[in-house]
Design an enzyme around this catalytic site. Structure first.
Site, mmCIF file in Angstrom:
data_model
loop_
_atom_site.group_PDB
_atom_site.id
_atom_site.type_symbol
_atom_site.label_atom_id
_atom_site.label_comp_id
_atom_site.label_asym_id
_atom_site.label_seq_id
_atom_site.Cartn_x
_atom_site.Cartn_y
_atom_site.Cartn_z
ATOM 1 C CD GLU A 280 -3.202 0.551 2.120
ATOM 2 O OE1 GLU A 280 -4.123 -0.228 1.835
ATOM 3 O OE2 GLU A 280 -3.079 1.086 3.241
ATOM 4 C CG HIS A 301 7.481 -29.316 3.075
ATOM 5 N ND1 HIS A 301 8.117 -30.504 2.785
ATOM 6 C CD2 HIS A 301 8.040 -28.859 4.224
ATOM 7 C CE1 HIS A 301 9.011 -30.766 3.742
ATOM 8 N NE2 HIS A 301 8.975 -29.784 4.622
ATOM 9 C CE LYS A 416 -10.738 3.066 2.760
ATOM 10 N NZ LYS A 416 -10.129 4.010 3.727
#
Length: 450
Positions: A280, A301, A416
């Protein structure tokens, strides 16, 4: 403060750049960025985090004592108002804290998923619950939908606004207005501190302290790291300046991913916190590197095959911890069928994890990929506070060297606005229309499978 060491010997990978040239190419810009951070007043938008290590803790501790008197605490927040708390709690508390006899129990309502919202309430509804809302504006839709829902449940359960704490802007916003017209408690989220830089202010520290985490020690560790990084020292002696330059070098050489891989289950959320901070802050104007979260030894793994034999497009940072605390030692093997495992007799599980960290680092370096090795003497409040401040400082320095503002987030704001429009908030009607137009494009090629 416990020791933290930074090793850069393998950090250049296949790059033809030498450390001398790295300094020539990036040293002046790094020092200029350091001066910018030092000289910009802390009241300037985004810069307030620099003073947090030196903040008083009396209000934090007194509010924490109040919260500690409840059976449960629900904190509502998202992004920087949540990841910091999850990171502190995981790193410094028992891994199964809520299953112990200790109180208060702690629940973080971050993602607005009704299953999670309802599940949290089912676990707290029979006791006294404190609700903590964290939002600078009090307008974040994901936070406020859950805050309103939990507040309604508290009131219906016989509690009141006196059982609510809001952490918000000192002067303005919906939460500030609510605090002025109700009996709830209120603490300041400093106006010049952005959410992803806020873990060392009340947004991160109050609930952590209520659970028994030593907030003064966290700040002391951050203050010690701040002193170390901001003292007059050369580019060669400052790990944040050097690592910022290394990141920018690899971005310029088409290594657009930054992998952070701590070797401790207690640091999984640290990698999550870092990912938000890095992405961000630095992903702007077509620039930035993509943070990749990994956890040792689990991701040996699942990811290391790609890391060692995949494309040379990543800079790796591995974090090892010398002392994991009380050790679990493998007992003597007495069963004949298990005899091939006798080499594990007497081995400590934590010691083995450390060996795996070094083995993975060596395998990555052998493959020619760049790697930075960070080692902590021990994971405790002081060390974690220092590491938090280090990564905040590194991120800010890197952003300044890139020529972008490391404290804004314009891409987040657009999302937003679209959400506000779709939910019918006044003034965002055109944003809702835009979403509809974009979804026409998204849905243009559609296959109905089932």
């Amino acid at each position: 403060m416990k020791k933290i060491s930074f090793s850069f010997g393998a950090s250049l990978g296949r790059s033809t750049t030498t450390f001398a040239k790295l300094k020539d190419d990036f040293g002046a810009a790094a020092l200029a960025a350091q001066r910018w951070l030092a000289e910009t007043p802390s009241g300037t938008a985004g810069h307030g985090w620099m003073t947090l290590p030196d903040s008083p803790v009396e209000d934090i501790e007194s509010t924490a004592r109040w919260l500690a008197g409840y059976d449960s605490v629900i904190q509502v927040g998202i992004g920087g108002s949540a990841l910091g708390n999850l990171m502190l709690n995981q790193a410094l508390l028992d891994g199964f804290y809520n299953e112990s006899a200790r109180k208060p129990k702690f629940y973080l309502a971050d993602n607005p998923d009704p299953d999670k919202t309802l599940s949290i309430w089912e676990r707290v509804k029979s006791g006294r619950t404190a609700l903590v809302g964290v939002s600078k504006s009090g307008a974040t839709a994901e936070t406020m939908t859950q805050f309103l829902w939990y507040r309604d449940r508290l009131l219906k359960n016989g509690q009141s606004d006196a059982d609510i704490l809001v952490i918000t802007d000192p002067e303005k916003g919906i939460f500030r207005a609510f605090a002025g017209g109700s009996r709830c408690r209120v603490m300041e989220l400093p106006a010049s501190v952005g959410g992803r830089y806020s873990v060392l202010c009340p947004a991160g520290l109050v609930t952590a302290a209520a659970l028994g985490i030593d907030a003064p020690a966290l700040l002391a560790g951050a203050a010690a790291m701040k002193k170390f990084l901001t003292e007059e020292r050369s580019f060669d002696d400052n790990p944040a300046l050097k690592l910022a330059a290394i990141h920018l070098l690899h971005e310029s050489e088409s290594r657009p991913m930054s992998v952070l891989m701590p070797y401790s289950s207690k640091m999984a959320y640290f990698a999550e916190w870092y990912a938000q901070l890095w992405a961000e802050s630095l992903g702007k104007n077509g620039l930035g590197t993509t943070p990749v979260r990994a956890l040792g030894a689990i991701d040996q793994h699942s990811q290391v095959q790609l890391y060692t034999e995949g494309p040379d497009d990543k800079l790796f940072t591995l974090i090892g911890i010398e002392d994991h605390g009380p050790e679990a030692v493998v007992p003597a093997i007495e069963h004949e069928a298990l005899a091939p495992l006798k080499y594990l007799d007497g081995q400590g599980i934590g010691a083995m994890l450390n060996l795996e960290a070094k083995s993975t680092a060596a395998a990555i370096v052998k493959s020619g990929h760049p790697l930075v090795w960070i080692e902590l003497e021990k994971l405790d409040e002081e060390t974690l506070g220092a590491l938090v401040f280090f990564y905040e400082y590194l991120t800010a320095i890197t952003g300044r060297m890139m020529g972008i503002d490391p404290f804004d987030q314009p891409g987040v704001e657009q999302g937003k606005k679209y959400t506000y429009g779709l939910m019918g908030r006044e003034g965002y009607e055109k944003d809702a229309e835009e979403v509809g137009e974009w979804f026409k494009k998204i849905s243009a090629e559609r296959i109905e499978a089932l």
